[in-house]
Design a protein around this motif. Sequence first.
Motif: not given
Length: 1225
Positions: A531-534, A604-609
């Motif tokens: 899901f994170f990759h998508e 940071t992208k992971f936190l946004q996700f």
Amino acid sequence: MFSPGTKKSGFKSRKDRTLPTHSPSGNASPATPLTENQKPATENSVPERPTTGTPAPWASRLSVRARIPTVKKGEKVDDVDPIQPVYVGEVPQVVRDEQANMLQKRLSGDTSISGGMDQGTSLAWIICGSKLFVWSYLSPAASRKCNVLKLPSSILEDGDNSKASGSAWLLCVLDWDHNALGTNKILQQRTSIGVLLCNKKTHALVYWPDIYSSQPSLAYIDQSDSIATQQISYNSLIAAAIPDKKYFCIALACSSNGQLCKFICSPTAIRCQETITVSPQGSQFPGPKGYLRSMVWHAPYNSVKESKRRFLLLTDNEIQCFSVDLFFDSSLSKIWSHEIVGNDSDVESSYRLHDKILEKRSPIEVIIPKARVEDEDFLFSMRLKVGGKPSGSSIVLSGDGTATVTRYWRNTSRLYKFDLPYDAGKVLDATVFPSGDGEDGAWAVLTEKAGVWAIPEKAVLLGGVEPPERSLSRKGSSKEESTNVSFAGNIAPRRASSEAWNSGDRQRAVFTGVVHRTAQDEESEALLAQFFHEFLQSGDVNGTLNKLQNSGAFERDGETNVFARVSKSIVDTLAKHWTTTRGAEILALSVVSTQLLDKQQKHTKFLQFLALSKCHEELSSRQRKSLQIIVEHGEKLAAMIQLKELQNLIRQQTSTGVAFTNSNSQNEISGSIWDLIQLVGEKARQNTVLLMDRDNAEVFYSKVSDLEEVFHCLEIRLSFIISEEMPFRFQLQRACELSSMCVTLLNTSMNYKDENHMWYPSPEGLTPWYCQAVVRSGMWTLASFMLHLSTETQMNHLDISSKLEFHSQLEVLVQVLLESYSGAIRAKIEREEEHGGLLEEYWNRRDMLLDSLYQQVKSFNQGSSEVMEEQNKEIAQKLSSNLLAIAKRHEGYQTLWNICFDYNDMKLLGSLMHDSMGPKGGFSNFVFKQMYNNKQLSKLLRLGEEFPEELAIFLKEHPDLLWLHEIFLHQSSSASETLHALALSDGDSSISAVVDPTSYEPKVEPTLADRRRLLNLSKIAAVAGKNADYDIKVKRIDADLRILKLQQEILKLVPEDEETQELAQKLLPPADLIQLCLKFRNKQLALYAFDVFAWTSLSFLRCNTSLLEECWKNAANQDDWEAINQTTVAKGLTDEEILEVLKETALFQASCRCYGPEAEAYEGGFEHVLPLRQESLEVSMGGSSVEGILMQHRSFPDADKLMVTAIMLGSVAEATLEDGPSPME
């Protein structure tokens, strides 16, 4: 296990193989040299096998290069096959060059290679041709240095193949650094190593005292001429340093003919000092297969001053223990021997200690599976090593160059083969990696051409198989061999399965710190990663939350949570190998910053996700600990980036001469932070075999989540980074660098939290990573060392700028350390955990650190001239303001007080008292206590004008001053009560007892005159207050004044001795005062006892009725009533004359004072407790009367009328006698 093979001359059948790229001989892979590769095909151990030893087609194996794991950018360590060995590092280039030269020569006897690994020093060695190569197999490839030692030509010049045979060498390593007292070296940076080399067959010994010297010298001895037959060989060699003799050692060698030889090795010569013959009874193998198998030291060499050592000698049927003195003229002595009896079919084993039999009944651990041995040479060529992980495992090295790890569990042996690449040559040796937890690590093997490989613990547990039931070296057809290769060499390792995993878990906690993960966890983590990759590709998060909830992603909390694991994989991603310049310059490379910034951006992208998918909200409510770990990964990333920038800045300052040091040694130039990075990276490499081929700095900057290891290393390795042998100024510089590093890491983390507080869960009960015990301990170790430096006399010789720099660094370190303690204590309180010990530690260390800082501030006040002194005062005032802020935040009251007291700044003191109230009165209470202990009573009372309530609370424990403060507050009634209580106190709170608690001056109680004055003041205050009940208070004070006066009069009548002298200054309780009156036969004392009763309370009378009865008995005893009766009868006295006689008796006077018309008492009368006549005693009251007491007197039968008349007349007579003391006299 398996038989190694060489590559065929043609490689059409293996076109798909990856060819080794390091071969210097062309495109074709070099053939693996065999020890006996000149034998004809008919002598092969396996019929129908090609002479080249090519592996059978059922056991295809990849080449060396194909087997080397290549972890690409973004790849996790967990993705590597868990049951495969891990490539650690290749052999040095000079070794490969020498091997290539040997292959080109193809000379008989020159193709043999021997090698080994020394666990204690982490050194590997290979003998190739006439050269000995020694290097550290734990060092990163960038810093790996190989020492090349030339073998003496005299032991090779005759061309005897046996002398240079690949299996013919024994080697011992002598670590002189370990043998030196007080040596502090950076891990793996040994500076002095000795090597002793021995040829098994020729008995030649070569000794290099120090292989790291610029021109290594050697000594050797060739004993080939003295050997009667080539069948005699050395089986084992051990060596130990001789105390207090640099580069001198003792060597012990055991031979197959039963001889034990002792050698003395010096830098100039080797001589055989002693040879003894060991001849145990019952040897089963005479001749060349002899019974002296191996030797080992009995215990580690812990003391450099140890003069004796013991070693164990293994024979075919005994274990013998010998003692050797580590001196030149010493001899070997046998201590004991254990005879091994029993056989494989008997589970009993016995050991004979001289004539005593010791029996041990326990299951025998089967290292080698039971099988038929048809080739004894093959069996005796095996070597067994123990100690690696998993616990209880061992590794078997056979003479044909193969290796198998065996683990005995549940009464069954399980085997793990080391699957050697086809072009790797033989396994030369095996050892155990060191581990940071003090235990042995994973198994490691050294190969001829493929370098060093590690066998992870998990690989042994999951890849082990049950042994075959056929022969160890059975000679049969190739078909038979396909299923019966030595030690199941061709049985495919069992893949990871739940059965294998569970068996390992049931045996013990296999991997420290790793929690058992289920298939659901793996699926949830994979789904989250998908899901994170998508999200990174499209930004779409629709349906993510529900799917993750259904997969169980929110069921675990903490580090095992799948979100935390994915976050950890982001920040710990291994980068591509840094193929550019290595060494200290690696920190200047932009690739480091780029990789860290890439990780930060992705995190940071992971936190946004998490926020967009609503997973953040779910974690905030259900798994706060997991969410904290995730955001702390961001903190650590930011801290790591700033650490790299700090290191670059320090290097620039050093290169431009800004730093205050002129040292030029290699260790000093590298910098303390760089050394710390090396140590932390080295530990991570040793604990994770998958990282063994990486550079220390690369590992350090990749393992972001383990940033706490920096502080753990500070705690246990600070003496290695900053040695006492370094110049003082250089110690200061390195300490300041480390302090700056700690402050940078913590401040960056705190700032990250402040800037991104919206990402964080509610903090109640959560301990930040920088508040953990390991972080606090590391910073405290550094701060303690800096405190020690600040007390050195050399500090006085530094210039003002150096002092200021040092003070500034220590100050900010103290600040972050105290913040770390505060956070830890706050979390414990919120979790309602016991925190008393931690709080006490915090207080003690806070006071020590702040006091040291203030002492440094005070030192700046000194100057050699007026101008300098004025400048120093300005500096001191500025530093004091900084220190004041720290002390104020962390309630360092002693430091606040010292600053205000030394500068005599009462205005600042009052301001701080208003600002720092705190629990238990805060700073104001501390100031009151200091002034009271210092006897600054006038200043203390003046503070009551500004802090009336606070001072009143403090003075409750000090009534000697409380009444003054109450008078100031116009609380006269309260002051009266305070004075009244103080006058009747036992003296512990008296004015004269106001001394420093640390003083040993004796406390002096107030005198009776002092107490009388206090009572009079209390009476005046009560009258001034005029409360509703002030008259009752005045009456009680008057009664106490009378009792006080009575004590003074009583003491005048008591005979003087030591006891009465002590009583003269004490306030005696009424009961004790009455007892004192009864102690002596004195009429006046007997009457004073009734006066004391009169001025006590009615409750006292009722509680002490028996004591009152004793007083009446004592009064009756004061006169001779039988004599009085006889006188009145004999003389015929009239009633008036009898009255006059009775008036002089104690009974009459006591009755007059207690029951007479003018009798005085504080409350009530004696008639309420003890009536005068028996007939007046009410039935309901019970008890006794004065008349009843007199009836028990011995004279009552004769003088009953007189005694009763005396008390009756006294109760109605007027007080014509001397009155008692006036209360105001």
